[in-house]
Design a protein around this motif. Structure first.
Motif, PDB file in Angstrom:
ATOM      1  N   ILE B  47     -10.618   8.419   3.108  1.00  0.00           N
ATOM      2  CA  ILE B  47      -9.640   7.701   2.288  1.00  0.00           C
ATOM      3  C   ILE B  47      -8.635   8.691   1.711  1.00  0.00           C
ATOM      4  O   ILE B  47      -7.418   8.466   1.714  1.00  0.00           O
ATOM      5  CB  ILE B  47     -10.345   6.928   1.152  1.00  0.00           C
ATOM      6  CG1 ILE B  47     -11.293   5.875   1.720  1.00  0.00           C
ATOM      7  CG2 ILE B  47      -9.313   6.280   0.222  1.00  0.00           C
ATOM      8  CD1 ILE B  47     -12.181   5.202   0.675  1.00  0.00           C
ATOM      9  N   VAL B  92     -13.941   3.230 -13.252  1.00  0.00           N
ATOM     10  CA  VAL B  92     -13.363   2.359 -12.219  1.00  0.00           C
ATOM     11  C   VAL B  92     -13.145   0.952 -12.776  1.00  0.00           C
ATOM     12  O   VAL B  92     -12.084   0.338 -12.580  1.00  0.00           O
ATOM     13  CB  VAL B  92     -14.274   2.328 -10.974  1.00  0.00           C
ATOM     14  CG1 VAL B  92     -13.885   1.200 -10.026  1.00  0.00           C
ATOM     15  CG2 VAL B  92     -14.212   3.673 -10.249  1.00  0.00           C
ATOM     16  N   ALA B  93     -14.141   0.450 -13.487  1.00  0.00           N
ATOM     17  CA  ALA B  93     -13.993  -0.891 -14.064  1.00  0.00           C
ATOM     18  C   ALA B  93     -12.817  -0.929 -15.028  1.00  0.00           C
ATOM     19  O   ALA B  93     -12.026  -1.887 -15.026  1.00  0.00           O
ATOM     20  CB  ALA B  93     -15.285  -1.301 -14.764  1.00  0.00           C
ATOM     21  N   PHE B  96      -9.522  -0.978 -13.116  1.00  0.00           N
ATOM     22  CA  PHE B  96      -9.206  -2.298 -12.568  1.00  0.00           C
ATOM     23  C   PHE B  96      -8.754  -3.248 -13.670  1.00  0.00           C
ATOM     24  O   PHE B  96      -7.814  -4.018 -13.498  1.00  0.00           O
ATOM     25  CB  PHE B  96     -10.412  -2.880 -11.824  1.00  0.00           C
ATOM     26  CG  PHE B  96     -10.525  -2.425 -10.396  1.00  0.00           C
ATOM     27  CD1 PHE B  96      -9.478  -2.612  -9.501  1.00  0.00           C
ATOM     28  CD2 PHE B  96     -11.691  -1.826  -9.919  1.00  0.00           C
ATOM     29  CE1 PHE B  96      -9.576  -2.202  -8.174  1.00  0.00           C
ATOM     30  CE2 PHE B  96     -11.806  -1.423  -8.594  1.00  0.00           C
ATOM     31  CZ  PHE B  96     -10.748  -1.606  -7.726  1.00  0.00           C
ATOM     32  N   GLU B  97      -9.444  -3.193 -14.784  1.00  0.00           N
ATOM     33  CA  GLU B  97      -9.079  -4.107 -15.879  1.00  0.00           C
ATOM     34  C   GLU B  97      -7.675  -3.816 -16.391  1.00  0.00           C
ATOM     35  O   GLU B  97      -6.967  -4.722 -16.830  1.00  0.00           O
ATOM     36  CB  GLU B  97     -10.108  -4.003 -16.998  1.00  0.00           C
ATOM     37  CG  GLU B  97     -11.425  -4.694 -16.639  1.00  0.00           C
ATOM     38  CD  GLU B  97     -12.581  -4.255 -17.517  1.00  0.00           C
ATOM     39  OE1 GLU B  97     -12.328  -3.591 -18.539  1.00  0.00           O
ATOM     40  OE2 GLU B  97     -13.727  -4.581 -17.167  1.00  0.00           O
ATOM     41  N   MET B 101      -4.065   0.851 -10.334  1.00  0.00           N
ATOM     42  CA  MET B 101      -4.509   0.798  -8.939  1.00  0.00           C
ATOM     43  C   MET B 101      -3.565   1.588  -8.043  1.00  0.00           C
ATOM     44  O   MET B 101      -2.394   1.782  -8.361  1.00  0.00           O
ATOM     45  CB  MET B 101      -4.583  -0.652  -8.462  1.00  0.00           C
ATOM     46  CG  MET B 101      -5.615  -1.487  -9.194  1.00  0.00           C
ATOM     47  SD  MET B 101      -5.894  -3.104  -8.425  1.00  0.00           S
ATOM     48  CE  MET B 101      -4.308  -3.868  -8.650  1.00  0.00           C
ATOM     49  N   GLU B 103      -2.578   1.929  -3.778  1.00  0.00           N
ATOM     50  CA  GLU B 103      -2.694   1.266  -2.486  1.00  0.00           C
ATOM     51  C   GLU B 103      -2.770   2.287  -1.377  1.00  0.00           C
ATOM     52  O   GLU B 103      -2.019   3.272  -1.370  1.00  0.00           O
ATOM     53  CB  GLU B 103      -1.436   0.421  -2.245  1.00  0.00           C
ATOM     54  CG  GLU B 103      -1.644  -1.066  -2.447  1.00  0.00           C
ATOM     55  CD  GLU B 103      -0.445  -1.832  -1.931  1.00  0.00           C
ATOM     56  OE1 GLU B 103       0.409  -2.129  -2.768  1.00  0.00           O
ATOM     57  OE2 GLU B 103      -0.373  -2.066  -0.712  1.00  0.00           O
ATOM     58  N   VAL B 104      -3.683   2.058  -0.457  1.00  0.00           N
ATOM     59  CA  VAL B 104      -3.712   2.875   0.748  1.00  0.00           C
ATOM     60  C   VAL B 104      -3.997   1.938   1.921  1.00  0.00           C
ATOM     61  O   VAL B 104      -5.020   1.264   1.958  1.00  0.00           O
ATOM     62  CB  VAL B 104      -4.751   4.021   0.649  1.00  0.00           C
ATOM     63  CG1 VAL B 104      -6.141   3.508   0.303  1.00  0.00           C
ATOM     64  CG2 VAL B 104      -4.759   4.837   1.915  1.00  0.00           C
ATOM     65  N   GLU B 105      -3.063   1.893   2.831  1.00  0.00           N
ATOM     66  CA  GLU B 105      -3.146   1.013   4.002  1.00  0.00           C
ATOM     67  C   GLU B 105      -3.486  -0.415   3.597  1.00  0.00           C
ATOM     68  O   GLU B 105      -4.259  -1.100   4.273  1.00  0.00           O
ATOM     69  CB  GLU B 105      -4.142   1.567   5.012  1.00  0.00           C
ATOM     70  CG  GLU B 105      -3.742   2.958   5.475  1.00  0.00           C
ATOM     71  CD  GLU B 105      -4.286   3.332   6.822  1.00  0.00           C
ATOM     72  OE1 GLU B 105      -4.900   2.479   7.479  1.00  0.00           O
ATOM     73  OE2 GLU B 105      -4.077   4.487   7.222  1.00  0.00           O
ATOM     74  N   GLY B 106      -2.907  -0.868   2.514  1.00  0.00           N
ATOM     75  CA  GLY B 106      -3.113  -2.235   2.050  1.00  0.00           C
ATOM     76  C   GLY B 106      -4.290  -2.404   1.109  1.00  0.00           C
ATOM     77  O   GLY B 106      -4.374  -3.387   0.387  1.00  0.00           O
ATOM     78  N   TRP B 107      -5.229  -1.439   1.113  1.00  0.00           N
ATOM     79  CA  TRP B 107      -6.390  -1.527   0.225  1.00  0.00           C
ATOM     80  C   TRP B 107      -5.985  -1.177  -1.204  1.00  0.00           C
ATOM     81  O   TRP B 107      -5.199  -0.260  -1.436  1.00  0.00           O
ATOM     82  CB  TRP B 107      -7.485  -0.558   0.660  1.00  0.00           C
ATOM     83  CG  TRP B 107      -8.188  -0.932   1.917  1.00  0.00           C
ATOM     84  CD1 TRP B 107      -7.971  -0.428   3.157  1.00  0.00           C
ATOM     85  CD2 TRP B 107      -9.236  -1.909   2.056  1.00  0.00           C
ATOM     86  NE1 TRP B 107      -8.806  -1.026   4.074  1.00  0.00           N
ATOM     87  CE2 TRP B 107      -9.597  -1.934   3.417  1.00  0.00           C
ATOM     88  CE3 TRP B 107      -9.896  -2.754   1.166  1.00  0.00           C
ATOM     89  CZ2 TRP B 107     -10.587  -2.777   3.908  1.00  0.00           C
ATOM     90  CZ3 TRP B 107     -10.893  -3.589   1.653  1.00  0.00           C
ATOM     91  CH2 TRP B 107     -11.230  -3.594   3.013  1.00  0.00           C
ATOM     92  N   TYR B 108      -6.578  -1.898  -2.137  1.00  0.00           N
ATOM     93  CA  TYR B 108      -6.385  -1.575  -3.546  1.00  0.00           C
ATOM     94  C   TYR B 108      -7.635  -0.847  -4.041  1.00  0.00           C
ATOM     95  O   TYR B 108      -8.749  -1.378  -3.963  1.00  0.00           O
ATOM     96  CB  TYR B 108      -6.201  -2.855  -4.377  1.00  0.00           C
ATOM     97  CG  TYR B 108      -4.923  -3.589  -4.090  1.00  0.00           C
ATOM     98  CD1 TYR B 108      -3.767  -3.324  -4.810  1.00  0.00           C
ATOM     99  CD2 TYR B 108      -4.867  -4.566  -3.103  1.00  0.00           C
ATOM    100  CE1 TYR B 108      -2.581  -4.009  -4.563  1.00  0.00           C
ATOM    101  CE2 TYR B 108      -3.690  -5.259  -2.845  1.00  0.00           C
ATOM    102  CZ  TYR B 108      -2.557  -4.970  -3.567  1.00  0.00           C
ATOM    103  OH  TYR B 108      -1.389  -5.655  -3.313  1.00  0.00           O
ATOM    104  N   LEU B 109      -7.452   0.358  -4.525  1.00  0.00           N
ATOM    105  CA  LEU B 109      -8.538   1.066  -5.186  1.00  0.00           C
ATOM    106  C   LEU B 109      -7.991   1.623  -6.493  1.00  0.00           C
ATOM    107  O   LEU B 109      -6.779   1.591  -6.727  1.00  0.00           O
ATOM    108  CB  LEU B 109      -9.148   2.158  -4.315  1.00  0.00           C
ATOM    109  CG  LEU B 109      -8.332   3.369  -3.923  1.00  0.00           C
ATOM    110  CD1 LEU B 109      -9.264   4.453  -3.379  1.00  0.00           C
ATOM    111  CD2 LEU B 109      -7.338   3.033  -2.832  1.00  0.00           C
ATOM    112  N   GLU B 113     -10.684   6.423  -8.366  1.00  0.00           N
ATOM    113  CA  GLU B 113     -11.260   6.520  -7.019  1.00  0.00           C
ATOM    114  C   GLU B 113     -10.322   7.282  -6.095  1.00  0.00           C
ATOM    115  O   GLU B 113     -10.778   8.115  -5.282  1.00  0.00           O
ATOM    116  CB  GLU B 113     -11.511   5.127  -6.461  1.00  0.00           C
ATOM    117  CG  GLU B 113     -12.639   4.376  -7.149  1.00  0.00           C
ATOM    118  CD  GLU B 113     -12.708   2.924  -6.722  1.00  0.00           C
ATOM    119  OE1 GLU B 113     -13.819   2.416  -6.543  1.00  0.00           O
ATOM    120  OE2 GLU B 113     -11.635   2.295  -6.578  1.00  0.00           O
TER     121      GLU B 113
END
Lengths: 503, 130
Positions: B47, B92-93, B96-97, B101, B103-109, B113
């Protein structure tokens, strides 16, 4: 009874108490609900009892802006577009009726409470289960996802068989002594009285060349979300700008529900937490239900967003094997994302679930998104439709923000990571998606004539005896809620007022 | 795109510059670094490589290292490397709250992370080039 208008004498003059233009969900429901009221009803349908190419071709037209197929998006025969609808049903949410400061031109002159008395009967007509769309009802089948953060709500659709109104209620119309259904009868103009304050008659034609008139005490236009506007605009022998169009509102504010399938995928480390009703049609009492997710009113108000309704389908298992490189799957980085989830332990094999997610999304009312008349005329000599449908950058931003918000809620949940499939810079005209065929807004409802075409009781502003039914009266797009159930509820409401002599 | 030993050293140098608030001296060359909190560092490194290749913020090793060190500095004295994973879950929680965030290749992390993934990628590269 059914009457084939092609068999009428040319120049006939038909008189009745209530003339309904269009035998779709609204028209058939209204006609049935007026049975026994002492009112003589004439239900005027362009098509016959079955599909015919020549009649359907009357729907052909031109488009500007976003590409749209006008003649396949609806059906022009007895039953109307219920002959091809999918049966997805949900009521309009209470917040959809309210004026939203962040949505220009929002705010209906009615509330959910005005429709609630009619939804239970509408559920029966659409052959649904009980009128209970509460999450508590859904939870009887198992726990909803309950994503944290208060931004994403669980909900569900109920599914009609789907009811084909033209088949299911054909005998009711055929056997009703007080309903005459004219088939193959095309209204070519709604002719206003010379003072333009009321309707004097309907001019009607058949494709075989017959011409006749219908006169009534009350007229109801229910020909569909695009055709309603077209017919008003083409009715210009008395009002040159078109009937009810002295404020240039007829045809404007056209809205649809863009549908993405899929818009995202997600990987979940706890498939057992995804209740089966999210992924399949599931019996819920006497209903058939399927779970969905949408944006909460609080989130939309705080962030200034439109609504999006997400549905999803669990797909393949995704295996994580410690120490082994991920295998190439259909989704890049999927296994890697699985390793970030709460349920995956170091050195332990794990099986996650890939889930594909589709959505329908709301567009804001936009006066520049509109139906007008084309120069070309159809086989009856009527100007064809020109649709210049627009979806704005703001609509796109809202959708993308909602997807990101869902991703955040899933991440905070700890058991999923979401991947948006559509690119962030997509263009509405270039993206692989389709449309719900929900045609809304072209004769919008508003308390004041300066803001809309019909009032809270569906009566056209400034015209004493013309009403409009169907989703053309929608003031806003109502999330991505499918309109048929509410169209039927509005028809029942109008029928009650007509029966009571209040309209 | 590849990343250099220099990138890694700059990241480590910035970490050291944070001073005494940092509980561990999180050198990539000495002992377990913060990526020990990851279930699968190799997966995270993949990632991280995508993030570095995308060359968008926070695809910056030194900045990532600084943010992680700042988080670690909030942990109680005596926190051990083995205790880092629960803390990571909390970070991480919270990310997100709060909508932090990446974005990498459409993924949200989450940004945390993503920072750890970048550090994992740089560690891996360091191991390969060192």
């Amino acid at each position: 009874m059914f009457i084939d208008a092609r068999q009428l004498d040319d120049g006939s003059a038909i008189a009745c108490d209530v003339a309904i233009i269009g035998a779709g969900a609204f028209g058939i429901t209204l006609a049935r609900a007026l049975r026994g009221s002492g009112r003589d009803v004439v239900l005027i349908e362009s098509g016959g009892l079955d599909f015919e190419d020549e009649t359907q071709a009357l729907y052909e037209g031109a488009t500007d802006g976003i590409a749209y197929n006008l003649d396949t998006a609806r059906l022009r025969y007895f039953g109307g577009s219920t002959n091809h609808w999918g049966g997805w049903c949900r009521p309009i949410e209470p917040e959809d009726f309210e004026a939203r400061a962040w949505v220009p031109h929002s705010g209906w002159p009615v509330s959910r409470a005005d429709l609630d008395p009619y939804y239970p009967r509408a559920q029966e007509i659409c052959e649904l289960g009980a009128f209970d769309y509460s999450v508590e009802n859904l939870a009887r089948l198992g726990p909803p996802l309950g994503l944290p953060g208060g931004k994403i709500a669980d909900g569900f659709f109920q599914f009609s068989p789907p009811t084909r109104f033209g088949e299911r209620y054909r005998d009711d119309i055929a056997n009703a002594a007080d309903i005459r259904c004219l088939l193959n009868a095309n209204v070519t103009e709604i002719v206003a009285a010379h003072d333009a304050g009321s309707i004097a008659r309907l001019d009607v034609a058949t494709l075989t060349g017959k011409r006749f008139t219908v006169t009534a005490g009350t007229y109801v236009l229910a020909a569909g979300g695009i055709e309603n506007a077209r017919l008003l605009l083409a009715s210009r022998s008395v009002a040159p700008a078109g009937l009810a169009n002295d404020r240039d509102l007829v045809g404007r504010y056209f809205m649809e529900h863009p549908i993405f399938g899929p818009i995202a995928s997600w990987i979940c480390d706890a498939p057992e937490r995804i209740a089966p009703y999210y992924g399949s049609y599931t019996a819920l009492g006497d209903a058939v239900a399927r779970g969905c997710l949408s944006m909460t009113p609080e989130y939309m108000a705080r962030e200034g967003r439109l609504n999006t309704i997400f549905t999803f389908t669990p797909n393949d298992d995704v295996r994580y094997l410690p120490g082994r490189p991920a295998e190439d799957g259909p989704i890049p980085l999927e296994t890697e994302m699985l390793t970030l989830l709460a349920g995956v332990e170091p050195g332990v094999e794990h099986t996650g679930k890939r889930v594909y997610m589709g959505c329908g999304t709301e567009q804001a009312p936009n006066p520049d998104s509109r139906v007008t008349l084309a120069d070309e005329v159809d086989a009856l000599g009527m100007p064809r439709t020109r649709l210049a449908w627009q979806i704005t950058e703001g609509d796109r931003e809202s959708l993308l923000a909602n997807v990101a918000t869902l991703a955040a809620a899933m991440g905070a949940w700890g058991h999923a990571r979401l991947r948006r499939i559509v690119p962030a810079d997509f263009a509405w005209n270039d993206i692989d998606m389709f449309w719900a065929h929900h045609h809304m807004g072209t004769t919008r409802m508003a308390a004041q004539a300066s803001q809309g075409v019909v009032d809270a009781n569906l009566k056209v502003h400034g015209l004493g005896n013309l009403f409009i039914g169907g989703s053309s009266v929608w003031t806003t797009g109502c999330g991505a809620t499918n309109p048929t159930l509410s169209i039927v509820a509005f028809a029942l409401r109008l029928a009650e007022r007509l029966r009571a002599g209040e309209a | 795109m590849s990343w250099s030993r220099r990138d890694i050293l700059i990241g480590a140098g910035l970490s050291a510059a944070l001073g005494g608030a940092v509980l561990w001296r999180l050198s990539l060359d000495e002992g377990p670094g913060p990526t020990v909190a990851l279930v699968d560092r190799a997966a995270a490194a993949r990632i991280g490589r995508r993030l570095l290749e995308a060359a968008r913020p926070p695809a910056d090793g030194s900045a990532a290292r600084q943010r992680i060190d700042t988080l670690i500095a909030t942990l109680p004295a005596g926190t051990r490397a083995g205790d880092l994973r629960p803390a990571l879950a909390d970070w991480v929680a919270a990310d997100f709250e709060e909508g932090r965030m990446v974005e990498v290749e459409g993924w949200y992390l989450t940004r945390t992370e993503a920072d750890l993934a970048i550090l994992a990628a740089l560690e891996e590269a360091g191991a390969q080039t060192g």
